[in-house]
Design an enzyme around this catalytic site. Sequence first.
Site, PDB file in Angstrom:
ATOM      1  N   LYS A 203       3.266 -15.432   2.516  1.00  0.00           N
ATOM      2  CA  LYS A 203       2.694 -16.276   0.748  1.00  0.00           C
ATOM      3  C   LYS A 203       4.949 -16.675   0.348  1.00  0.00           C
ATOM      4  O   LYS A 203       4.929 -15.768  -1.225  1.00  0.00           O
ATOM      5  CB  LYS A 203       2.406 -15.005  -0.711  1.00  0.00           C
ATOM      6  CG  LYS A 203       1.942 -15.485  -1.953  1.00  0.00           C
ATOM      7  CD  LYS A 203       1.118 -17.449  -1.498  1.00  0.00           C
ATOM      8  CE  LYS A 203       1.328 -17.747  -3.330  1.00  0.00           C
ATOM      9  NZ  LYS A 203       0.277 -18.720  -3.222  1.00  0.00           N
TER      10      LYS A 203
ATOM     11  N   ASP B 205     -11.048  -9.350   7.104  1.00  0.00           N
ATOM     12  CA  ASP B 205     -12.200  -8.706   6.678  1.00  0.00           C
ATOM     13  C   ASP B 205     -13.142 -10.107   6.865  1.00  0.00           C
ATOM     14  O   ASP B 205     -14.545 -10.260   7.052  1.00  0.00           O
ATOM     15  CB  ASP B 205     -12.519  -8.222   5.442  1.00  0.00           C
ATOM     16  CG  ASP B 205     -12.712  -6.905   5.394  1.00  0.00           C
ATOM     17  OD1 ASP B 205     -12.081  -6.132   6.634  1.00  0.00           O
ATOM     18  OD2 ASP B 205     -12.971  -5.916   4.359  1.00  0.00           O
TER      19      ASP B 205
ATOM     20  N   ASP C 136      -3.299 -18.194   0.703  1.00  0.00           N
ATOM     21  CA  ASP C 136      -4.291 -18.255  -0.177  1.00  0.00           C
ATOM     22  C   ASP C 136      -4.826 -20.058   0.829  1.00  0.00           C
ATOM     23  O   ASP C 136      -6.188 -20.223   0.659  1.00  0.00           O
ATOM     24  CB  ASP C 136      -3.524 -19.381  -1.599  1.00  0.00           C
ATOM     25  CG  ASP C 136      -2.505 -20.074  -1.291  1.00  0.00           C
ATOM     26  OD1 ASP C 136      -1.944 -19.813   0.033  1.00  0.00           O
ATOM     27  OD2 ASP C 136      -2.068 -20.993  -2.312  1.00  0.00           O
TER      28      ASP C 136
ATOM     29  N   TYR D 196       0.632  -1.438  -0.060  1.00  0.00           N
ATOM     30  CA  TYR D 196       0.363   0.198   0.197  1.00  0.00           C
ATOM     31  C   TYR D 196       1.256   1.351   0.306  1.00  0.00           C
ATOM     32  O   TYR D 196       0.607   2.190  -0.392  1.00  0.00           O
ATOM     33  CB  TYR D 196      -1.340  -0.173   1.597  1.00  0.00           C
ATOM     34  CG  TYR D 196      -1.859  -0.924   1.368  1.00  0.00           C
ATOM     35  CD1 TYR D 196      -2.147  -2.007  -0.066  1.00  0.00           C
ATOM     36  CD2 TYR D 196      -3.072  -0.585   2.328  1.00  0.00           C
ATOM     37  CE1 TYR D 196      -2.996  -3.214   0.002  1.00  0.00           C
ATOM     38  CE2 TYR D 196      -4.114  -2.073   2.150  1.00  0.00           C
ATOM     39  CZ  TYR D 196      -3.650  -3.410   1.147  1.00  0.00           C
ATOM     40  OH  TYR D 196      -5.138  -4.134   0.763  1.00  0.00           O
TER      41      TYR D 196
ATOM     42  N   ASP E 124      -5.723  -7.006   5.527  1.00  0.00           N
ATOM     43  CA  ASP E 124      -6.786  -6.386   4.821  1.00  0.00           C
ATOM     44  C   ASP E 124      -7.933  -7.257   4.622  1.00  0.00           C
ATOM     45  O   ASP E 124      -9.074  -7.084   5.049  1.00  0.00           O
ATOM     46  CB  ASP E 124      -6.421  -5.480   3.712  1.00  0.00           C
ATOM     47  CG  ASP E 124      -7.364  -4.416   3.056  1.00  0.00           C
ATOM     48  OD1 ASP E 124      -8.137  -4.787   4.275  1.00  0.00           O
ATOM     49  OD2 ASP E 124      -6.703  -3.372   2.684  1.00  0.00           O
TER      50      ASP E 124
END
Length: 376
Positions: A195, A255, A227, A145, A251
């Site tokens: 990852k 959620d 994943d 970000y 993020d």
Amino acid sequence: MKKKFKIAILPGDGIGPEVIKETYKIIHVLNQYFNLNIQTKEYDIGGIGIKNHGTGLPNETLIGCKKSDAILLGSVGGPQWNHLPLDQQPERSGLLNLRKKFNFFCNLRPAKLYRELQDLSPLRKEIISNGFNILCIRELTGGIYFGLPKGIKKNGKEKYAFDTEIYHEFEIKRIAHIAFQIAQKKRLKITSVDKSNVLESSILWRNTVKKISKKYPDVSVSHLYVDNAAMQIIKNPCQFDIILTSNLFGDILSDECAMITGSIGMLPSASFNEKKFGMYEPAGGSAPDIQNKNIANPIAQILSLSMLIEYSLKKPEISKFINTSIKNVLKKGYKTLDITNNKKKYVTTEEMGNLITEFLIKEYEKNEKNLISKNI
Ligand code: NAD
């Protein structure tokens, strides 16, 4: 003399002031019964800051926050400010600016499913029959970000875009330390998510977390690819205690965890900087669709206060009393509109605040002797 503890309260916009109002009732009980000396002062932020001072983060607010021991925030934003340029809108000019000023790099988002609210979860009953309680610890100021370079360019007629996922060792170390310290205190296990089968930044993430874990031999840590983590959260959320992860993965996963609890109105959050100064706020937004209707759920805001008592005031035992009171109110069947299936029978924002306050006083009375002997 009781130690004075100053909280800067930033109600903000939408349902923010309504749910903040309910936290004052709790603070009053904490001061009166639980031997605390919490002093509060309110400041404007977001849309109300723009209205009263011409800016989302008035100087007075910033100074007030700096002078306080912690910040309790409601929420910011609403459609009436949508016409403003992006950088002048309440979220950017108020909240994101405040986060940046204090360098809140660590974000805690608990996602707890209460037995009493199982029906709200989109997951099948047999998966969640024991409830779950996941704490997502997300790195908040690094990663893709903020990484540079980023941009959109043209190669002949064809556009291309790029972002940079970048992590410095110190960024991973400081958030890992916080995660391990929380895990140590609460006897929880950590799942670090990355990852590292594809990304260099994730290889550094995993190696650094492994290195830091050696300093906390009593904490169990495992590593998952993002994943797989996304699948496991749906398959068996009960297997997780703490999920420690980067900005981007956090993020998305926080959620996902929020979604499977069923209601955003129940979820608090906390953010910390290097000095462990903290800001506490509900995970949801200003909910303009239900503003001024006395139907917003104040529990996320009250749980945010509870996190403040635990982490900034360092009184986890008092925070537990608040959490137990909320649990007991739900057990008795009291629910706000967002968490009930019976849309004709629900308690209002104010009633929910009153009920939690009453139950907190009951908790005090039940444990009075114990509290006095422990000098709480
Ligand atoms: P939202 O979280 O405000 O609302 C989404 C849905 O959840 C709505 O139906 C709302 O009624 C419901 N909801 C949220 N909190 C609730 C509560 N406590 N009790 C009952 N129901 C609740 O998200 P949105 O609609 O996308 O955004 C509305 C505004 O809030 C926008 O201006 C957005 O930018 C802003 N926002 C602010 C924050 C923040 O202050 N931290 C976070 C997210 C969004």
